[in-house]
Design a protein around this motif. Sequence first.
Motif, mmCIF file in Angstrom:
data_model
loop_
_atom_site.group_PDB
_atom_site.id
_atom_site.type_symbol
_atom_site.label_atom_id
_atom_site.label_comp_id
_atom_site.label_asym_id
_atom_site.label_seq_id
_atom_site.Cartn_x
_atom_site.Cartn_y
_atom_site.Cartn_z
ATOM 1 N N GLU A 62 5.716 -1.607 -7.368
ATOM 2 C CA GLU A 62 4.545 -0.749 -7.483
ATOM 3 C C GLU A 62 4.222 -0.286 -6.069
ATOM 4 O O GLU A 62 3.539 -0.964 -5.311
ATOM 5 N N ILE A 63 4.779 0.859 -5.739
ATOM 6 C CA ILE A 63 4.704 1.402 -4.381
ATOM 7 C C ILE A 63 4.360 2.889 -4.475
ATOM 8 O O ILE A 63 3.971 3.376 -5.532
ATOM 9 N N TYR A 64 4.510 3.627 -3.381
ATOM 10 C CA TYR A 64 4.285 5.066 -3.425
ATOM 11 C C TYR A 64 5.408 5.750 -4.213
ATOM 12 O O TYR A 64 6.544 5.267 -4.241
ATOM 13 N N PRO A 65 5.107 6.862 -4.882
ATOM 14 C CA PRO A 65 6.141 7.576 -5.637
ATOM 15 C C PRO A 65 7.279 8.062 -4.735
ATOM 16 O O PRO A 65 7.062 8.386 -3.566
ATOM 17 N N VAL A 95 9.700 0.404 -12.564
ATOM 18 C CA VAL A 95 8.763 1.030 -11.634
ATOM 19 C C VAL A 95 7.412 1.213 -12.315
ATOM 20 O O VAL A 95 7.344 1.692 -13.451
ATOM 21 N N THR A 96 6.347 0.840 -11.616
ATOM 22 C CA THR A 96 4.978 1.047 -12.099
ATOM 23 C C THR A 96 4.289 2.084 -11.215
ATOM 24 O O THR A 96 4.315 1.969 -9.993
ATOM 25 N N VAL A 97 3.686 3.075 -11.840
ATOM 26 C CA VAL A 97 2.877 4.061 -11.125
ATOM 27 C C VAL A 97 1.634 4.346 -11.969
ATOM 28 O O VAL A 97 1.753 4.736 -13.130
ATOM 29 N N PHE A 98 0.470 4.137 -11.394
ATOM 30 C CA PHE A 98 -0.777 4.465 -12.075
ATOM 31 C C PHE A 98 -1.195 5.883 -11.712
ATOM 32 O O PHE A 98 -1.276 6.228 -10.533
ATOM 33 N N GLY A 144 0.873 -1.160 0.000
ATOM 34 C CA GLY A 144 0.000 0.000 0.000
ATOM 35 C C GLY A 144 0.913 1.214 0.000
ATOM 36 O O GLY A 144 2.141 1.085 -0.057
ATOM 37 N N GLU A 145 0.344 2.415 0.070
ATOM 38 C CA GLU A 145 1.190 3.604 0.012
ATOM 39 C C GLU A 145 1.325 4.218 1.404
ATOM 40 O O GLU A 145 0.648 5.189 1.739
ATOM 41 N N SER A 146 2.200 3.619 2.192
ATOM 42 C CA SER A 146 2.444 4.127 3.534
ATOM 43 C C SER A 146 3.931 4.273 3.776
ATOM 44 O O SER A 146 4.645 3.274 3.980
ATOM 45 N N GLN A 147 4.399 5.501 3.765
ATOM 46 C CA GLN A 147 5.808 5.745 4.052
ATOM 47 C C GLN A 147 6.109 5.596 5.540
ATOM 48 O O GLN A 147 7.275 5.447 5.919
ATOM 49 N N THR A 148 5.075 5.623 6.368
ATOM 50 C CA THR A 148 5.280 5.465 7.807
ATOM 51 C C THR A 148 5.431 3.998 8.191
ATOM 52 O O THR A 148 6.289 3.638 8.997
ATOM 53 N N LYS A 149 4.595 3.131 7.620
ATOM 54 C CA LYS A 149 4.623 1.705 7.963
ATOM 55 C C LYS A 149 5.608 0.918 7.101
ATOM 56 O O LYS A 149 6.196 -0.067 7.571
ATOM 57 N N THR A 150 5.746 1.318 5.850
ATOM 58 C CA THR A 150 6.654 0.598 4.946
ATOM 59 C C THR A 150 7.669 1.584 4.377
ATOM 60 O O THR A 150 7.567 2.014 3.225
ATOM 61 N N LYS A 198 -10.965 15.512 -6.368
ATOM 62 C CA LYS A 198 -12.226 15.168 -5.727
ATOM 63 C C LYS A 198 -12.226 13.770 -5.122
ATOM 64 O O LYS A 198 -12.996 13.486 -4.201
ATOM 65 N N ILE A 199 -11.390 12.886 -5.641
ATOM 66 C CA ILE A 199 -11.416 11.497 -5.159
ATOM 67 C C ILE A 199 -10.160 11.105 -4.387
ATOM 68 O O ILE A 199 -10.114 10.031 -3.785
ATOM 69 N N HIS A 200 -9.152 11.958 -4.380
ATOM 70 C CA HIS A 200 -7.951 11.746 -3.562
ATOM 71 C C HIS A 200 -7.945 12.836 -2.492
ATOM 72 O O HIS A 200 -7.476 13.947 -2.722
ATOM 73 N N LEU A 201 -8.467 12.487 -1.334
ATOM 74 C CA LEU A 201 -8.783 13.500 -0.326
ATOM 75 C C LEU A 201 -7.665 13.766 0.671
ATOM 76 O O LEU A 201 -7.679 14.768 1.368
ATOM 77 N N GLY A 202 -6.706 12.869 0.794
ATOM 78 C CA GLY A 202 -5.640 13.068 1.758
ATOM 79 C C GLY A 202 -4.488 12.122 1.511
ATOM 80 O O GLY A 202 -4.600 11.130 0.792
ATOM 81 N N GLY A 203 -3.351 12.420 2.097
ATOM 82 C CA GLY A 203 -2.157 11.618 1.896
ATOM 83 C C GLY A 203 -1.304 12.183 0.777
ATOM 84 O O GLY A 203 -1.718 13.068 0.023
ATOM 85 N N ASN A 204 -0.097 11.659 0.634
ATOM 86 C CA ASN A 204 0.818 12.156 -0.398
ATOM 87 C C ASN A 204 0.287 11.931 -1.808
ATOM 88 O O ASN A 204 0.644 12.652 -2.741
ATOM 89 N N LYS A 205 -0.585 10.930 -1.962
ATOM 90 C CA LYS A 205 -1.113 10.645 -3.291
ATOM 91 C C LYS A 205 -1.974 11.791 -3.816
ATOM 92 O O LYS A 205 -2.222 11.884 -5.018
ATOM 93 N N ARG A 206 -2.427 12.650 -2.933
ATOM 94 C CA ARG A 206 -3.274 13.764 -3.358
ATOM 95 C C ARG A 206 -2.544 14.720 -4.293
ATOM 96 O O ARG A 206 -3.172 15.442 -5.077
ATOM 97 N N VAL A 207 -1.230 14.719 -4.285
ATOM 98 C CA VAL A 207 -0.458 15.684 -5.070
ATOM 99 C C VAL A 207 -0.310 15.183 -6.510
ATOM 100 O O VAL A 207 0.500 14.309 -6.802
ATOM 101 N N PHE A 208 -1.106 15.736 -7.391
ATOM 102 C CA PHE A 208 -1.184 15.298 -8.789
ATOM 103 C C PHE A 208 0.152 15.373 -9.521
ATOM 104 O O PHE A 208 0.578 14.393 -10.135
ATOM 105 N N PRO A 209 0.861 16.505 -9.523
ATOM 106 C CA PRO A 209 2.097 16.582 -10.322
ATOM 107 C C PRO A 209 3.214 15.697 -9.795
ATOM 108 O O PRO A 209 4.028 15.202 -10.588
ATOM 109 N N TYR A 210 3.263 15.483 -8.481
ATOM 110 C CA TYR A 210 4.314 14.614 -7.947
ATOM 111 C C TYR A 210 4.108 13.191 -8.445
ATOM 112 O O TYR A 210 5.070 12.500 -8.795
#
Length: 306
Positions: free
Chosen positions: A174-177, A194-197, A146-152, A208-220
């Motif tokens: 296939e992890i967090y960016p 590396v795979t990133v969707f 999953g995308e957790s920099q704190t746990k993984t 509207k559908i990514h409400l929180g977390g680092n994934k919310r940042v579109f350009p990153y």
Amino acid sequence: MKFIQKTDPMEYLEGQEQINSNIMQRVLGAANSVEFDKFNATDVEHALSKDNLNLNDLQALLSPVAANYLEEMVAKAKATKERYFGKNIYLFTPQYIANHCDNNCVYCGFNVNNDIKRAQLDEDDIIKELKNIAKTGLKEILILTGESQTKTPLSYIAKACELAKRYFDIVGVEIYPLNSDEYAILHASGVDFVTVFQETYNPIKYGKIHLGGNKRVFPYRFNAQERALMGGMRGVAFGALLGIDDWRRDAMCTALHASLIQAKYPHAEISISVPRLRPIINNNRINPRDVTERALLQVIAAYRLF
């Protein structure tokens, strides 16, 4: 744990690397200007007559009128695929090592606010899984979390990839960016690709559908593949979750994104995945667009021809 982060999805967070690239602007510019309904049969036939397609040809093959040429598209896509790759099929398997996530994405079961059982493999568990998968004869594996920099954290993922390289010729993640220097650490640990969707290339719907977390940042997220190549990776993979927004526009953006990266980094191996959103919880918050079997086939054929 409630993770709420009200930020502009186009604004970077502290520590997120910003690179000098205009690819995102070019892709979003094409997305804003395309009019799929303007294409006619002549446009589609012209695209099918060519060996090297441009953006206009791709748009024609994704247009509504191109659905009438699906058999011709598939036949030529098959011939093109066999011309460059023969009749080979490459197999790999995904191996999840954790399902913790810090993001609040309304369509995802891993959502940080969802009450699900979380798990994370330790080193012995990882080795056990890798050995069992290697016994099947597969030579390629994809390590996922999953995308957790704190746990993984990066160190945990790097160790898992280092272990995977002992048993497999090719290792992907296939992890967090990550930033480019962090991708370099994974590359040194044996990671090849590396795979990133991107999920959707519509920044408004994305927010509207990514409400929180680092994934919310579109350009990153958008620039993750380029940072991975800057970090030494051999290949990168792209994908939009078709159905989140207009599937024609998201498919066009995916292919254009991949082609611009390929042009800028000609040594890189490029691949595209074609995931599709199916009926799920929170449907009323997402309002998914139906992607039929024929639509999915049209996208795959257009990708191959482009």
